[in-house]
Design a protein around this motif. Structure first.
Motif, PDB file in Angstrom:
ATOM      1  N   ASP A 195      37.013  51.391  30.920  1.00 36.75           N
ATOM      2  CA  ASP A 195      36.229  52.279  31.786  1.00 36.75           C
ATOM      3  C   ASP A 195      36.555  52.028  33.261  1.00 36.75           C
ATOM      4  N   LEU A 196      36.554  50.757  33.660  1.00 36.76           N
ATOM      5  CA  LEU A 196      36.804  50.432  35.060  1.00 36.76           C
ATOM      6  C   LEU A 196      38.250  50.722  35.453  1.00 36.76           C
ATOM      7  N   LEU A 197      39.201  50.360  34.599  1.00 35.43           N
ATOM      8  CA  LEU A 197      40.610  50.591  34.915  1.00 35.43           C
ATOM      9  C   LEU A 197      40.911  52.081  35.038  1.00 35.43           C
TER      10      LEU A 197
ATOM     11  N   ASP B  38      42.390  56.493  38.823  1.00 30.36           N
ATOM     12  CA  ASP B  38      42.063  57.770  39.464  1.00 30.36           C
ATOM     13  C   ASP B  38      43.113  58.842  39.153  1.00 30.36           C
ATOM     14  N   GLY B  39      43.527  58.881  37.890  1.00 34.79           N
ATOM     15  CA  GLY B  39      44.470  59.901  37.453  1.00 34.79           C
ATOM     16  C   GLY B  39      45.929  59.552  37.632  1.00 34.79           C
TER      17      GLY B  39
ATOM     18  N   LEU C 107      47.920  51.836  40.044  1.00 34.89           N
ATOM     19  CA  LEU C 107      47.208  50.632  39.630  1.00 34.89           C
ATOM     20  C   LEU C 107      48.151  49.711  38.879  1.00 34.89           C
ATOM     21  N   VAL C 108      48.136  48.438  39.254  1.00 37.62           N
ATOM     22  CA  VAL C 108      48.768  47.378  38.477  1.00 37.62           C
ATOM     23  C   VAL C 108      47.650  46.429  38.090  1.00 37.62           C
TER      24      VAL C 108
ATOM     25  N   GLY D 218      47.723  51.726  46.693  1.00 38.15           N
ATOM     26  CA  GLY D 218      47.556  51.363  45.289  1.00 38.15           C
ATOM     27  C   GLY D 218      46.795  50.057  45.129  1.00 38.15           C
ATOM     28  N   LEU D 219      46.299  49.807  43.927  1.00 38.45           N
ATOM     29  CA  LEU D 219      45.401  48.694  43.656  1.00 38.45           C
ATOM     30  C   LEU D 219      45.993  47.715  42.649  1.00 38.45           C
ATOM     31  N   PHE D 220      45.752  46.442  42.883  1.00 34.66           N
ATOM     32  CA  PHE D 220      46.140  45.376  41.956  1.00 34.66           C
ATOM     33  C   PHE D 220      44.877  44.658  41.513  1.00 34.66           C
TER      34      PHE D 220
END
Length: 253
Positions: free
Chosen positions: A39-41, A46-47, A111-112, A143-145
């Protein structure tokens, strides 16, 4: 274990004998463990596309892909990665065999992520910094890690003690004992597992390196990222002094 299969040393700490039982539905693959993470990932992606470092057997990647998130993976162990294609939808996930400190895959990602304490499998500070750098190299700007990892249990140890029990699970045929052995001078520890059955027993010790949240924030800064979120779990609960785990997210600047 699959018929006739033997452990391949190139699979590191997760060879066939471990991969065979890794997806035990009572353990880390249980829905109540997997679903909050997915759910969080999915929300953080975000698509956009996501890359999982140390993708393992796809216990997170496969359900995340089913949520419509394109997922790629890097995995050192062929024995683990070979199981992804056996799962419904797993054929859509492209996995590259290699070391997450240096292996690159094409493209840029929103996302990574690296879950389930796996950053600690890298047992040097330089190596852990390389994981952050490799993650950042795969991210598009902004982007997010994300890393999920436990907080060391050092507060449970009085002076002179270097071992913390993790689990004791006796049963009629034997049982299981788990304990962590720490060296606070080097930030190294071993996770030790003793399994006893009617047919005998097995001892397994896996080396790790722990790093405090502040040290990881510095690793992120070295890699060109900054802290965006830090939670105590997948439910986004606040990270506090009694938290036993961090789910931290850094943003590429």
């Amino acid at each position: 274990m699959r018929d006739g299969a033997i452990d391949d040393p190139s699979d590191g700490w997760f060879p066939e004998s471990i991969a065979a039982d890794y997806d035990d539905p009572e353990g880390s693959s249980a829905p109540e463990v997997v679903n909050p993470a997915v759910d969080l990932l999915a929300d953080l992606a975000d698509g956009g596309p996501a890359l999982e470092l140390a993708i393992g057997t796809g216990r997170i990647a496969v359900p995340l892909s089913a949520r419509g998130v394109p997922v790629w993976g890097i995995e050192l162990s062929r024995a683990m990665a070979d199981r992804i294609g056996d799962k419904p939808g797993g054929e859509h996930i492209d996995v590259t065999i290699g070391d997450m400190t240096s292996t690159r895959v094409p493209g840029e990602f929103s996302l990574v992520y690296l879950v389930f304490n796996t950053i600690s499998n890298v047992t040097t500070q330089d190596g852990q910094v390389d994981v952050f750098r490799n993650a950042a190299a795969h991210l598009r700007p902004g982007g997010l890690f994300l890393i999920e990892v436990g907080i060391p249990d050092l507060r449970r140890m009085p002076p002179g003690q270097d071992t913390v029990p993790v689990s004791v699970a006796p049963d009629d045929d034997g049982g299981y004992v788990g304990f962590d052995h720490y060296d606070v001078a080097t930030q190294l520890f071993t996770s030790n597992h003793v399994t006893v059955t009617a047919d005998g027993g097995r001892f397994r010790a896996i080396p790790f390196r722990y790093a405090w949240p502040a040290e990881m924030d510095l690793m992120a800064r070295i890699a060109g990222m900054r802290l965006k979120h830090r939670w105590a779990g997948w439910d986004r609960s606040p990270f506090e002094h009694e938290s036993t785990k961090q789910v931290s997210v850094w943003e590429k600047v």
